[in-house]
Design a protein around this motif. Structure first.
Motif, PDB file in Angstrom:
ATOM      1  N   PRO A  54       0.827  -1.208   0.000  1.00  0.00           N
ATOM      2  CA  PRO A  54       0.000   0.000   0.000  1.00  0.00           C
ATOM      3  C   PRO A  54       0.865   1.263   0.000  1.00  0.00           C
ATOM      4  CG  PRO A  54      -0.681  -1.524   1.732  1.00  0.00           C
ATOM      5  CD  PRO A  54       0.608  -2.031   1.191  1.00  0.00           C
ATOM      6  N   ASP A  55       0.310   2.322  -0.582  1.00  0.00           N
ATOM      7  CA  ASP A  55       0.988   3.618  -0.553  1.00  0.00           C
ATOM      8  C   ASP A  55       1.127   4.041   0.920  1.00  0.00           C
ATOM      9  OD1 ASP A  55       1.261   6.358  -2.504  1.00  0.00           O
ATOM     10  OD2 ASP A  55       0.910   6.672  -0.355  1.00  0.00           O
TER      11      ASP A  55
ATOM     12  N   ALA B  72       1.345   6.840   2.343  1.00  0.00           N
ATOM     13  CA  ALA B  72       0.565   8.011   2.747  1.00  0.00           C
ATOM     14  C   ALA B  72      -0.943   7.751   2.736  1.00  0.00           C
ATOM     15  CB  ALA B  72       0.900   9.196   1.832  1.00  0.00           C
ATOM     16  N   THR B  73      -1.414   7.044   1.699  1.00  0.00           N
ATOM     17  CA  THR B  73      -2.865   6.897   1.537  1.00  0.00           C
ATOM     18  C   THR B  73      -3.389   5.516   1.903  1.00  0.00           C
ATOM     19  OG1 THR B  73      -2.683   6.147  -0.752  1.00  0.00           O
ATOM     20  CG2 THR B  73      -2.759   8.524  -0.385  1.00  0.00           C
ATOM     21  N   GLY B  74      -2.492   4.538   1.964  1.00  0.00           N
ATOM     22  CA  GLY B  74      -2.920   3.168   2.220  1.00  0.00           C
ATOM     23  C   GLY B  74      -3.480   2.473   0.998  1.00  0.00           C
ATOM     24  N   GLU B  75      -3.553   3.187  -0.125  1.00  0.00           N
ATOM     25  CA  GLU B  75      -4.169   2.628  -1.329  1.00  0.00           C
ATOM     26  C   GLU B  75      -3.227   1.655  -2.042  1.00  0.00           C
ATOM     27  OE1 GLU B  75      -7.205   3.289  -2.310  1.00  0.00           O
ATOM     28  OE2 GLU B  75      -7.761   5.064  -1.138  1.00  0.00           O
TER      29      GLU B  75
ATOM     30  N   ASP C 121      -1.886  -0.258  -5.678  1.00  0.00           N
ATOM     31  CA  ASP C 121      -1.449   0.292  -6.961  1.00  0.00           C
ATOM     32  C   ASP C 121      -2.414  -0.167  -8.064  1.00  0.00           C
ATOM     33  OD1 ASP C 121       1.728   0.959  -8.349  1.00  0.00           O
ATOM     34  OD2 ASP C 121      -0.103   0.589  -9.517  1.00  0.00           O
TER      35      ASP C 121
ATOM     36  N   TYR D 190      -7.441  -4.950   5.231  1.00  0.00           N
ATOM     37  CA  TYR D 190      -6.947  -3.870   6.080  1.00  0.00           C
ATOM     38  C   TYR D 190      -7.537  -4.038   7.482  1.00  0.00           C
ATOM     39  CZ  TYR D 190      -5.550  -1.478   1.757  1.00  0.00           C
ATOM     40  OH  TYR D 190      -4.969  -1.147   0.561  1.00  0.00           O
TER      41      TYR D 190
ATOM     42  N   THR E  80     -11.476   1.712   6.029  1.00  0.00           N
ATOM     43  CA  THR E  80     -10.957   2.317   4.798  1.00  0.00           C
ATOM     44  C   THR E  80      -9.439   2.163   4.771  1.00  0.00           C
ATOM     45  OG1 THR E  80     -10.619   4.480   5.830  1.00  0.00           O
ATOM     46  CG2 THR E  80     -12.772   4.097   4.802  1.00  0.00           C
TER      47      THR E  80
ATOM     48  N   GLY F 190      -7.266   4.349   4.077  1.00  0.00           N
ATOM     49  CA  GLY F 190      -6.631   5.529   4.651  1.00  0.00           C
ATOM     50  C   GLY F 190      -6.549   5.506   6.165  1.00  0.00           C
TER      51      GLY F 190
ATOM     52  N   GLU G 298       2.617   1.618   6.704  1.00  0.00           N
ATOM     53  CA  GLU G 298       3.613   2.642   6.420  1.00  0.00           C
ATOM     54  C   GLU G 298       4.914   2.077   5.850  1.00  0.00           C
ATOM     55  OE1 GLU G 298       5.573   6.277   8.887  1.00  0.00           O
ATOM     56  OE2 GLU G 298       3.646   5.508   9.537  1.00  0.00           O
TER      57      GLU G 298
END
Ligand SMILES: [Ca+2]
Ligand SMILES: [Ca+2]
Ligand SMILES: [Ca+2]
Length: 297
Positions: free
Chosen positions: A76-77, A79-82, A84, A127, A131, A133, A165
């Protein structure tokens, strides 16, 4: 003779019809259910909350994505947890507990009418929040292939939970069994103190008994108030401050048994804030000298 030939023709016709029907079913029909048989749990051994029976917005987020050949699985990103969307195109997003039962099932099941491609690889991601995030941890499943048409269900097996993170499992500085990030960001306990509120119940035990205890507010301290005296005429009971609803056990060990085991004297659930167990009879019929201890199982 004529009748018999007609009968034969009818039988053949029937056989062809059946074959044709099976062929149609194999090519386009049938649904595919993707889900896990082993619950996903957090570091405290709790099943992740689901959407059945829990209030809206509390079930954790689930995604099924493609694991493309060259790119593998992108974490996950930070910063956003999203995930790719380019290397791991999203196939389905859902909630834990969809089509399963129980408030904290740790299980999900997704049914596909348009089946997953047999030429592609997939994975599921869970997760620990409703969400991406808001998530602190996530967990990916092992990669699985889009199954052939005759397969009706796929069991998804998850690995260990990782920090959103950094993608790594975090440490347990104070050794109380709760990872640092979970203490600081989720529970509000100290990552450097195993007993944050100093009531002699450690953080892990309190965090897994929140129906009775609170890891950030002192509960009734775990201290023995009174013990039987050796000389006659004194106390004949053991008493201690107890948290109502919590289970306790009183055990005894004869003093002269070096390293010997304790035997059970009493066990039960506290109904009030003080537990007093009369041990006079027990001491008289057993060893007059030794050690009592109170255990919280
Ligand atoms: Ca810890
Ligand atoms: Ca701690
Ligand atoms: Ca404590």
């Amino acid at each position: 003779m004529k009748r018999s030939l007609q009968g034969k023709a009818a039988q053949i016709g029937c056989a062809i019809m059946l074959f044709a029907m099976e062929s149609v079913l194999a090519q386009g029909g049938g649904s595919l259910t993707v889900g896990n048989l082993a619950p996903v749990q957090d570091a405290l051994g709790r099943n992740l909350p689901g959407s059945n029976g829990n209030p809206d917005g509390t079930a954790v987020w689930i995604e099924i994505r493609e694991a493309t050949g060259g790119g593998g699985i992108v974490p996950p990103d930070p910063a956003t947890g999203e995930g790719d969307d380019v290397l791991n195109p999203l196939v389905r997003e859902s909630y834990m507990g969809h089509d399963t039962v129980g408030t904290n099932p740790g299980l999900f099941a997704e049914t596909f009418e348009t089946r997953l491609s047999t030429n592609a690889m997939y994975y599921a991601r869970a997760y620990d929040a409703p969400t991406p995030g808001a998530a602190i941890y996530y967990v990916d499943s092992a990669v699985f292939a889009g199954p052939p048409s005759f397969v009706t269900s796929v069991n998804v097996e998850f690995g260990s939970m990782l920090l959103v993170e950094t993608g790594a499992a975090d440490g347990d500085t104070d050794g109380d069994g709760i990872p640092d990030a979970m203490e600081t960001e989720m529970l509000g306990t100290s990552p450097s103190q195993p007993d944050t509120d100093g009531d002699y119940y450690n953080d892990f035990f309190e965090a897994t008994h929140t129906d009775v205890l609170n890891p950030t507010e002192p509960n009734i301290p775990f201290e023995i108030n009174r013990a039987p005296e050796y000389a006659g005429g004194g106390s004949r009971s053991v008493s201690w401050g107890a948290n109502p609803g919590l289970e306790y056990r009183l055990e005894f060990r004869p003093a002269w048994v070096d390293g010997g085991g304790y035997s059970n004297v009493w066990s039960g659930t506290a109904a009030e804030t003080n537990l007093e167990i009369d041990v006079q009879t027990w001491v008289q019929t057993n060893s007059p000298k030794g050690f009592f201890r109170v255990v919280v199982p």
